[in-house]
Design a protein around this motif. Structure first.
Motif: not given
Lengths: 350, 350
Positions: A146-150, A214, B241-243, B273, B276
């Protein structure tokens, strides 16, 4: 005797590179339109294509040297790529002797058609016996998180589009070629099958389970040196009624510093969706920057890539100049190159 | 003798209903927090739960009648649902005798844990021998098409959120319950595991391959009568940011006429997150309508569902009134109901 191809094991969470160089396989097709993958490989990965091979009676050639798999292996090839698609995406029985010959010669097989190589008994049996791999570039690697967004280190460019099939892959490839000529440290990051074959690695983003899309984009362009550029192949469009979710996941996960908007001249309806007018270039820029800011507040649009394939050279040049004037940014057709494209490529690096 | 459960075959492109009524299985857990699925089923599908069953020594109960699988089958149950999750998502060996007892008694087994029922040899062997089904609600149905984007008949509402886990499912369920009380023809359309168990059918949207996610949303709420409402369980958030890609695909494919924005009071950072900040309610309304207009130009926001679980009753009432005043639309907490919620439910129908 050819040795079994060495199995290339990537680190967990990394993307397996494809075995290269390639021998391009052209099947028995008679229609060049079905050999787009082979032509793309010749044009964009020619230095990693040892030659081509085909069934007796094939009528299409990439112009690369024709050679049997045994010779290709001796000259360094490590895989045979099925570079053609026939209608229906099947592998006809007539191709099997050539594919088996490739395995026997020491080559892994790479395909990206609808039919799975693994599902063909004779190929699977021979590959198992010889320790060869049957690789399907339509399948994402395991372990996508799953995306971490960092924020990641290094620079990123994403090509985005007003629609599917407008030139996002070619724009990305052309930018990498141009930049490398200038000494810029840049990698093409592939998100579709043809792109993956060209790059020798990548993730087919449209085949990733939605929750991880993502995350796949993050995995595709990992932390890198401060001056390194990842140039990421875009997918779909934020305005596409079927694929916008894929485009948004790719935008968020890529965290691009720069986007280039790609558009095909004359396209005014979404391909295959007659009820959907194409968005304007300005709308596409605006929405892309707005949504992209969520994961990279520094995102900017450096210019527009215009697919002018349906115009003649003079028409294209006039339109490119007029659009650049109208939009107030660099506009170019990467397939035509020239000064306009050099300006666009420079504007991305600014 | 119990007969093998009749295999329910849905039409191609349709969604298989789960075998009902249910017997809820509570395993051997001692901590109520692990029984959220069972409690959700009791609260929202109580009329389709015959009773509960558990291992010897279990310390959690839904309050439904305790009965062995044989009695449940005799009273009409057609499946046993694993209504608990243990840390790690595994099925402990201690549960197996009860699960096998369920199969022997004539019940199919339904699970949604990380571990697949199919992967447990003893369950698979017994299910095969008896003709029972092992159903995993985490798996999407086969044959999901690419979204076509054409307008469908009937009315649709989608709950959208400022984040994950803010009350989108409960809001949708509460609206359907309220509307049915008013004689409105409405169906809850589930997009997550617990929702699917409650509805008895649905698609786990987060598990669909990205290219087909909008198509799954279209399949989930097909053409219906002009006065019929599908109330669709939202997923994720357009700002996540992931979904976000999943949320956009669901928004485009659902083509909602009405959205209700769901938010949890006090949540100011995206769950898990830390970098965010949560979007404001107004931002969420605006972006949802802007993007939703692409597939349904008539989309409107009817109001806001506020999760006030962390407030006491008086605080919640004051905040709901203040937010309704500030935002200029109905605001309610569906879990608290009352006049505020009736106004919100009415505003959706206007």
């Amino acid at each position: 005797m050819p040795q079994p191809a060495r199995s290339i094991q990537a680190a967990p969470g990394a993307i397996d590179p494809l075995p290269q160089p390639y021998l391009l396989f052209l099947g028995d097709i008679a229609e060049p339109a079905y050999a787009k993958t082979a032509f793309g490989l010749r044009d964009w990965a020619g230095e990693r294509c040892v030659g081509e091979y085909a069934c007796v009676g094939a009528k299409v050639s990439t112009g690369l040297r024709f050679m049997p798999p045994e010779q290709a292996f001796a000259e360094g090839a490590r895989s045979m790529v099925i570079g053609v698609a026939n209608p229906g995406g099947r592998i006809p029985p007539a191709w099997l002797p050539s594919l088996l010959q490739g395995l026997e010669a020491g080559l892994d097989l790479i395909g990206g058609m609808h039919a799975r190589l693994e599902a063909i008994d004779s190929l699977r049996r021979v590959a198992d016996r010889l320790g060869r791999r049957l690789i399907d570039v339509r399948h994402p690697p395991p372990g996508i998180p799953v995306a971490h967004g960092r924020k990641r280190s290094g620079m990123r460019l994403l090509t985005v589009g007003t629609d599917c099939a407008v030139g996002k892959k070619y724009t990305a490839l052309a930018l990498v070629r141009e930049w490398r000529g200038l000494g810029v440290d840049a990698d093409f990051r592939a998100t579709g099958q043809t792109g993956i074959l060209i790059a020798g690695q990548g993730i087919p983003l449209d085949a990733v389970v939605a929750d991880f899309a993502a995350g796949a984009a993050e995995m595709l362009s990992p932390d890198a040196g401060a001056d390194h550029w990842d140039v990421i192949e875009g997918q779909g469009s934020l305005f596409h009624p079927a694929y916008a979710g894929v485009s948004l996941a790719l935008l968020h996960g890529s965290q691009p510093d720069v986007v280039v908007v790609c558009h095909e001249v004359g396209r005014d309806i979404v391909l295959g969706h007659p009820g959907y007018p194409l968005p304007g270039i300005e709308d596409t820029v605006e929405l892309t920057l707005r949504l992209g800011r969520r994961t990279n507040p520094q995102i900017r649009c450096a210019g527009v890539s215009l697919n002018t394939a349906k115009l003649d050279a003079a028409q294209a040049e006039r339109l490119i100049a007029a659009e650049s004037e109208r939009l107030g940014c660099p506009v170019a057709d990467p397939m035509r190159g020239g000064e306009a494209f050099r300006r666009l490529a420079q504007a991305c690096l600014r």
